[in-house]
Design a protein around this motif. Structure first.
Motif, PDB file in Angstrom:
ATOM      1  N   LEU A   1      33.246 -28.872 -21.104  1.00 30.33           N
ATOM      2  CA  LEU A   1      32.939 -30.077 -21.863  1.00 30.33           C
ATOM      3  C   LEU A   1      33.860 -30.228 -23.076  1.00 30.33           C
ATOM      4  O   LEU A   1      34.322 -31.333 -23.378  1.00 30.33           O
ATOM      5  CB  LEU A   1      31.477 -30.059 -22.316  1.00 30.33           C
ATOM      6  N   THR A   2      34.124 -29.129 -23.779  1.00 28.36           N
ATOM      7  CA  THR A   2      35.022 -29.189 -24.931  1.00 28.36           C
ATOM      8  C   THR A   2      36.421 -29.604 -24.495  1.00 28.36           C
ATOM      9  O   THR A   2      37.071 -30.446 -25.127  1.00 28.36           O
ATOM     10  CB  THR A   2      35.068 -27.833 -25.660  1.00 28.36           C
ATOM     11  N   HIS A   3      36.894 -29.010 -23.405  1.00 26.70           N
ATOM     12  CA  HIS A   3      38.220 -29.366 -22.885  1.00 26.70           C
ATOM     13  C   HIS A   3      38.274 -30.837 -22.498  1.00 26.70           C
ATOM     14  O   HIS A   3      39.238 -31.547 -22.836  1.00 26.70           O
ATOM     15  CB  HIS A   3      38.552 -28.496 -21.669  1.00 26.70           C
ATOM     16  N   ALA A   4      37.255 -31.313 -21.795  1.00 24.94           N
ATOM     17  CA  ALA A   4      37.249 -32.710 -21.338  1.00 24.94           C
ATOM     18  C   ALA A   4      37.255 -33.665 -22.527  1.00 24.94           C
ATOM     19  O   ALA A   4      37.964 -34.680 -22.521  1.00 24.94           O
ATOM     20  CB  ALA A   4      36.029 -32.964 -20.455  1.00 24.94           C
ATOM     21  N   TYR A   5      36.478 -33.350 -23.553  1.00 25.62           N
ATOM     22  CA  TYR A   5      36.409 -34.212 -24.730  1.00 25.62           C
ATOM     23  C   TYR A   5      37.754 -34.252 -25.456  1.00 25.62           C
ATOM     24  O   TYR A   5      38.240 -35.328 -25.822  1.00 25.62           O
ATOM     25  CB  TYR A   5      35.315 -33.712 -25.671  1.00 25.62           C
ATOM     26  N   MET A   6      38.353 -33.078 -25.651  1.00 27.92           N
ATOM     27  CA  MET A   6      39.626 -33.029 -26.361  1.00 27.92           C
ATOM     28  C   MET A   6      40.742 -33.699 -25.561  1.00 27.92           C
ATOM     29  O   MET A   6      41.612 -34.363 -26.123  1.00 27.92           O
ATOM     30  CB  MET A   6      39.977 -31.584 -26.707  1.00 27.92           C
ATOM     31  N   GLU A   7      40.692 -33.550 -24.269  1.00 29.77           N
ATOM     32  CA  GLU A   7      41.682 -34.215 -23.413  1.00 29.77           C
ATOM     33  C   GLU A   7      41.539 -35.727 -23.515  1.00 29.77           C
ATOM     34  O   GLU A   7      42.533 -36.459 -23.610  1.00 29.77           O
ATOM     35  CB  GLU A   7      41.507 -33.754 -21.965  1.00 29.77           C
ATOM     36  N   GLN A   8      40.296 -36.206 -23.519  1.00 34.11           N
ATOM     37  CA  GLN A   8      40.037 -37.645 -23.645  1.00 34.11           C
ATOM     38  C   GLN A   8      40.565 -38.181 -24.974  1.00 34.11           C
ATOM     39  O   GLN A   8      41.059 -39.311 -25.054  1.00 34.11           O
ATOM     40  CB  GLN A   8      38.534 -37.909 -23.539  1.00 34.11           C
ATOM     41  N   LYS A   9      40.454 -37.378 -26.026  1.00 31.17           N
ATOM     42  CA  LYS A   9      40.878 -37.792 -27.359  1.00 31.17           C
ATOM     43  C   LYS A   9      42.368 -37.541 -27.613  1.00 31.17           C
ATOM     44  O   LYS A   9      42.872 -37.847 -28.698  1.00 31.17           O
ATOM     45  CB  LYS A   9      40.063 -37.066 -28.427  1.00 31.17           C
ATOM     46  N   GLY A  10      43.065 -36.962 -26.648  1.00 34.58           N
ATOM     47  CA  GLY A  10      44.485 -36.713 -26.797  1.00 34.58           C
ATOM     48  C   GLY A  10      44.811 -35.574 -27.743  1.00 34.58           C
ATOM     49  O   GLY A  10      45.862 -35.586 -28.396  1.00 34.58           O
ATOM     50  N   LEU A  11      43.926 -34.588 -27.807  1.00 33.37           N
ATOM     51  CA  LEU A  11      44.126 -33.427 -28.684  1.00 33.37           C
ATOM     52  C   LEU A  11      44.614 -32.247 -27.845  1.00 33.37           C
ATOM     53  O   LEU A  11      43.881 -31.730 -27.006  1.00 33.37           O
ATOM     54  CB  LEU A  11      42.814 -33.060 -29.382  1.00 33.37           C
ATOM     55  N   PRO A  12      45.864 -31.828 -28.028  1.00 40.30           N
ATOM     56  CA  PRO A  12      46.441 -30.792 -27.164  1.00 40.30           C
ATOM     57  C   PRO A  12      45.809 -29.422 -27.367  1.00 40.30           C
ATOM     58  O   PRO A  12      45.623 -28.962 -28.497  1.00 40.30           O
ATOM     59  CB  PRO A  12      47.922 -30.765 -27.578  1.00 40.30           C
ATOM     60  N   LEU A  13      45.460 -28.783 -26.259  1.00 43.70           N
ATOM     61  CA  LEU A  13      44.876 -27.437 -26.242  1.00 43.70           C
ATOM     62  C   LEU A  13      45.861 -26.478 -25.591  1.00 43.70           C
ATOM     63  O   LEU A  13      46.337 -26.722 -24.486  1.00 43.70           O
ATOM     64  CB  LEU A  13      43.568 -27.432 -25.453  1.00 43.70           C
ATOM     65  N   LYS A  14      46.142 -25.356 -26.268  1.00 43.92           N
ATOM     66  CA  LYS A  14      47.085 -24.378 -25.745  1.00 43.92           C
ATOM     67  C   LYS A  14      46.414 -23.373 -24.806  1.00 43.92           C
ATOM     68  O   LYS A  14      47.077 -22.768 -23.964  1.00 43.92           O
ATOM     69  CB  LYS A  14      47.744 -23.627 -26.907  1.00 43.92           C
TER      70      LYS A  14
END
Length: 228
Positions: A162-175
């Motif tokens: 869920l955290t990944h999906a939310y950040m991806e939707q908001k355009g926040l890059p995750l390493k």
């Protein structure tokens, strides 16, 4: 100007501060110029003179052995152990984005690397009454790449996905992901690691057991390469 990295998590009390401290410590021990920053910190105790002690900042400072001043680590320090937006309302000290940006940029000019820790999970409201500021707004405004801290135990798959999906939707890059409270060889935790990688496409960058003074699977140089 510094290279920076944001430490987010799947929720509160999953060890973001400990992990942030580990990152600062590993870079500092390797001879790198690294600092710590957190925009808003709640649930802090008072000194005898009545001033608030920024507890998370103090932990990182002492754990990592850095000389950075506590005052430069966090512009908003609250006593009440609630979400920053509510603590700010109770204590009459609202978070202002301009102050966050100004204090972060000042720190960024003085150090090569800055580790930025979030408050709670990525959707945590930081301000609401004066300015509506979500944690994601700070990450976006400061142009921060992120890593996600997750507990290695039961229930982590849902929180990670869920955290990944939310950040991806908001355009926040995750390493990638760091697993905290990890027990090597534990069947469920090993499977959690595999499933989180498969369901998000993110790598598990390293695992941390209780009391670790370094992140298993990562060198200081590999950590530094995650910063942008």
């Amino acid at each position: 100007m510094s290279r920076n990295l944001f430490v987010t998590g799947t929720g509160t009390e999953i060890g973001k501060t400990y992990v942030a401290g580990l990152i600062v410590k590993m870079l500092h021990d390797a001879g790198m110029d690294v600092a710590y920053y957190k925009a808003a910190m709640s649930g802090n105790e008072r000194r005898p003179d009545g001033t608030l002690i920024p507890g998370d900042a103090l932990f990182v400072k002492e754990f990592a052995g850095i000389s950075q001043s506590l005052e430069s680590m966090c512009p908003y320090v609250y006593e009440h152990a609630v979400s920053p937006h509510l603590a700010a309302r109770i204590e009459g000290n609202p978070v202002r984005m301009a102050v966050v940006e100004e204090t972060f940029q000042a720190l960024s000019r003085e150090h090569d690397y800055v580790v930025v820790e979030g408050s709670g999970g990525i959707t945590c409201p930081i301000g609401y009454d004066e300015e509506r500021i979500q944690l994601e707004d700070i990450v976006s405004s400061l142009h921060l790449p992120s890593i996600m801290v997750a507990d290695a135990g039961l229930g982590t798959i849902n929180g990670v996905v869920l955290t990944h999906a939310y950040m991806e939707q908001k355009g926040l890059p995750l390493k990638g992901i760091l697993f905290n409270h990890f027990h090597e060889g534990d069947v469920m935790e090993e499977d959690n690691r595999r499933m989180c990688e498969e369901m998000t496409g993110l790598p598990v960058l390293g695992c941390i057991a209780k009391g670790d003074k370094a992140i298993t699977g990562l060198t200081a140089e590999e950590l530094a390469a995650l910063f942008d």
